[in-house]
Design a protein around this motif. Structure first.
Motif, PDB file in Angstrom:
ATOM      1  N   ARG A 145       0.750  -1.059  -0.178  1.00 24.90           N
ATOM      2  CA  ARG A 145       0.080   0.029   0.068  1.00 24.90           C
ATOM      3  C   ARG A 145       0.995   1.191   0.106  1.00 24.90           C
ATOM      4  O   ARG A 145       2.009   1.266   0.548  1.00 24.90           O
ATOM      5  CB  ARG A 145      -0.887   0.098   1.146  1.00 24.90           C
ATOM      6  N   GLY A 146       0.399   2.323  -0.674  1.00 25.65           N
ATOM      7  CA  GLY A 146       1.248   3.512  -0.448  1.00 25.65           C
ATOM      8  C   GLY A 146       0.434   4.591   0.715  1.00 25.65           C
ATOM      9  O   GLY A 146      -0.878   4.586   0.956  1.00 25.65           O
ATOM     10  N   ALA A 147       1.510   5.323   1.504  1.00 28.18           N
ATOM     11  CA  ALA A 147       1.154   6.019   2.375  1.00 28.18           C
ATOM     12  C   ALA A 147       1.091   7.612   1.972  1.00 28.18           C
ATOM     13  O   ALA A 147       0.454   8.432   2.587  1.00 28.18           O
ATOM     14  CB  ALA A 147       2.034   6.048   3.402  1.00 28.18           C
ATOM     15  N   LYS A 148       1.824   8.040   0.997  1.00 34.94           N
ATOM     16  CA  LYS A 148       1.850   9.209   0.353  1.00 34.94           C
ATOM     17  C   LYS A 148       2.404   9.197  -1.073  1.00 34.94           C
ATOM     18  O   LYS A 148       3.215   8.352  -1.520  1.00 34.94           O
ATOM     19  CB  LYS A 148       2.789  10.062   1.269  1.00 34.94           C
ATOM     20  N   ASP A 149       1.736  10.043  -1.794  1.00 37.05           N
ATOM     21  CA  ASP A 149       2.103  10.362  -3.447  1.00 37.05           C
ATOM     22  C   ASP A 149       1.845  11.624  -3.664  1.00 37.05           C
ATOM     23  O   ASP A 149       0.603  11.798  -4.201  1.00 37.05           O
ATOM     24  CB  ASP A 149       1.211   9.116  -4.297  1.00 37.05           C
ATOM     25  N   GLU A 150       2.582  12.639  -3.312  1.00 41.28           N
ATOM     26  CA  GLU A 150       2.633  13.813  -3.551  1.00 41.28           C
ATOM     27  C   GLU A 150       3.077  14.470  -4.912  1.00 41.28           C
ATOM     28  O   GLU A 150       4.431  14.003  -5.050  1.00 41.28           O
ATOM     29  CB  GLU A 150       3.049  14.888  -2.661  1.00 41.28           C
ATOM     30  N   PRO A 151       2.435  15.251  -5.569  1.00 39.26           N
ATOM     31  CA  PRO A 151       3.289  15.610  -6.892  1.00 39.26           C
ATOM     32  C   PRO A 151       4.156  16.918  -6.537  1.00 39.26           C
ATOM     33  O   PRO A 151       3.963  17.703  -5.764  1.00 39.26           O
ATOM     34  CB  PRO A 151       1.892  16.111  -7.745  1.00 39.26           C
ATOM     35  N   GLY A 152       5.165  16.863  -7.405  1.00 43.81           N
ATOM     36  CA  GLY A 152       5.994  18.248  -7.439  1.00 43.81           C
ATOM     37  C   GLY A 152       6.817  18.342  -6.355  1.00 43.81           C
ATOM     38  O   GLY A 152       7.412  17.516  -6.027  1.00 43.81           O
ATOM     39  N   VAL A 153       6.783  19.663  -5.865  1.00 44.11           N
ATOM     40  CA  VAL A 153       7.957  19.888  -4.921  1.00 44.11           C
ATOM     41  C   VAL A 153       7.253  20.764  -3.755  1.00 44.11           C
ATOM     42  O   VAL A 153       6.107  21.354  -4.052  1.00 44.11           O
ATOM     43  CB  VAL A 153       8.931  20.975  -5.505  1.00 44.11           C
ATOM     44  N   PRO A 154       7.789  20.804  -2.676  1.00 40.42           N
ATOM     45  CA  PRO A 154       7.056  21.337  -1.439  1.00 40.42           C
ATOM     46  C   PRO A 154       7.562  23.081  -1.400  1.00 40.42           C
ATOM     47  O   PRO A 154       8.601  23.232  -0.918  1.00 40.42           O
ATOM     48  CB  PRO A 154       7.773  20.965  -0.233  1.00 40.42           C
ATOM     49  N   PHE A 155       6.807  23.646  -2.102  1.00 43.16           N
ATOM     50  CA  PHE A 155       6.862  25.108  -2.126  1.00 43.16           C
ATOM     51  C   PHE A 155       7.152  25.805  -1.017  1.00 43.16           C
ATOM     52  O   PHE A 155       7.795  26.740  -0.572  1.00 43.16           O
ATOM     53  CB  PHE A 155       5.715  25.898  -2.798  1.00 43.16           C
ATOM     54  N   ASP A 156       6.649  25.501   0.371  1.00 46.33           N
ATOM     55  CA  ASP A 156       6.767  25.925   1.631  1.00 46.33           C
ATOM     56  C   ASP A 156       8.270  25.828   2.063  1.00 46.33           C
ATOM     57  O   ASP A 156       8.712  26.918   2.621  1.00 46.33           O
ATOM     58  CB  ASP A 156       5.761  25.281   2.742  1.00 46.33           C
ATOM     59  N   VAL A 157       8.806  24.879   1.733  1.00 39.98           N
ATOM     60  CA  VAL A 157      10.117  24.405   1.983  1.00 39.98           C
ATOM     61  C   VAL A 157      11.063  25.569   1.355  1.00 39.98           C
ATOM     62  O   VAL A 157      12.146  26.136   1.703  1.00 39.98           O
ATOM     63  CB  VAL A 157      10.577  23.148   1.696  1.00 39.98           C
ATOM     64  N   LEU A 158      10.656  25.654  -0.136  1.00 42.86           N
ATOM     65  CA  LEU A 158      11.554  26.568  -0.918  1.00 42.86           C
ATOM     66  C   LEU A 158      11.329  28.028  -0.471  1.00 42.86           C
ATOM     67  O   LEU A 158      12.512  28.559  -0.397  1.00 42.86           O
ATOM     68  CB  LEU A 158      11.020  26.675  -2.450  1.00 42.86           C
ATOM     69  N   GLU A 159      10.150  28.413   0.010  1.00 40.15           N
ATOM     70  CA  GLU A 159       9.770  29.666   0.481  1.00 40.15           C
ATOM     71  C   GLU A 159      10.603  29.952   1.616  1.00 40.15           C
ATOM     72  O   GLU A 159      11.151  31.024   2.131  1.00 40.15           O
ATOM     73  CB  GLU A 159       8.319  30.094   0.731  1.00 40.15           C
ATOM     74  N   GLU A 160      10.600  29.138   2.702  1.00 43.38           N
ATOM     75  CA  GLU A 160      11.616  29.189   3.777  1.00 43.38           C
ATOM     76  C   GLU A 160      12.961  29.237   3.479  1.00 43.38           C
ATOM     77  O   GLU A 160      13.579  30.116   4.022  1.00 43.38           O
ATOM     78  CB  GLU A 160      11.171  27.903   4.591  1.00 43.38           C
TER      79      GLU A 160
END
Length: 166
Positions: A145-160
């Motif tokens: 089973r999958g627990a997480k499958d997020e597309p792209g990048v974490p923009f909040d990390v980039l902004e920080e």
């Protein structure tokens, strides 16, 4: 630093489209706080510059009858650039291979594969992958089973990160 050439509005546009690529330009403009015409110009520029590579629907593989997901760790006999490129090209031709990533470490490539059933994957494994030129070893792991499958990048990390370097 990558992403630094983009201004905060461009990054907001990318973050919003990453979450919902189907929203209208008017809705996008409202969410990022600018009017629709400049928002559309910015989106077109982001596409032309390669920040936006495309738009797609996220489909549910299981709903479409693809019950099996497998990660295959592939070791090649030769890591010469021509052999690596040839393997990557072959991976692009296999429909069951949905992702192919070259790694460093114990294995050369990891492949994400989907199949309607275990028998179909086993046929692919024995008739295609294991017999491909230059393939030395293959280890597979069936996804339970999958627990997480997020597309792209974490923009909040980039902004920080950008705020710390400013």
């Amino acid at each position: 630093m990558p992403g630094h050439r983009l201004d905060p509005i461009d990054r907001k546009i990318l973050a919003e489209l990453q979450q919902d690529g189907r929203m209208t330009n008017v809705e996008l403009a409202k969410r990022v706080g600018i009017s629709a015409p400049p928002c559309l110009r910015r989106v077109r520029a982001l596409e032309e510059q390669g920040y936006i590579r495309g738009y797609h629907a996220e489909v549910d593989p299981r709903e479409l009858g693809f019950e099996v997901q497998v990660f295959a760790m592939v070791g090649l006999q030769s890591q010469a650039e021509a052999d690596l490129s040839a393997f990557e090209s072959r991976c692009r031709s296999w429909p069951l291979v949905r992702e192919c990533h070259m790694l460093n470490g114990e294995v050369d490539f990891i492949l994400k594969c989907v199949a309607p059933d275990l028998s179909t994957f086993q046929t692919f494994l024995t008739a295609e992958l294991l017999t491909a030129p230059n393939v030395g070893s293959v280890k597979t792991s069936l996804v339970i089973r999958g627990a997480k499958d997020e597309p792209g990048v974490p923009f909040d990390v980039l902004e920080e990160r950008l705020s710390r370097s400013a």
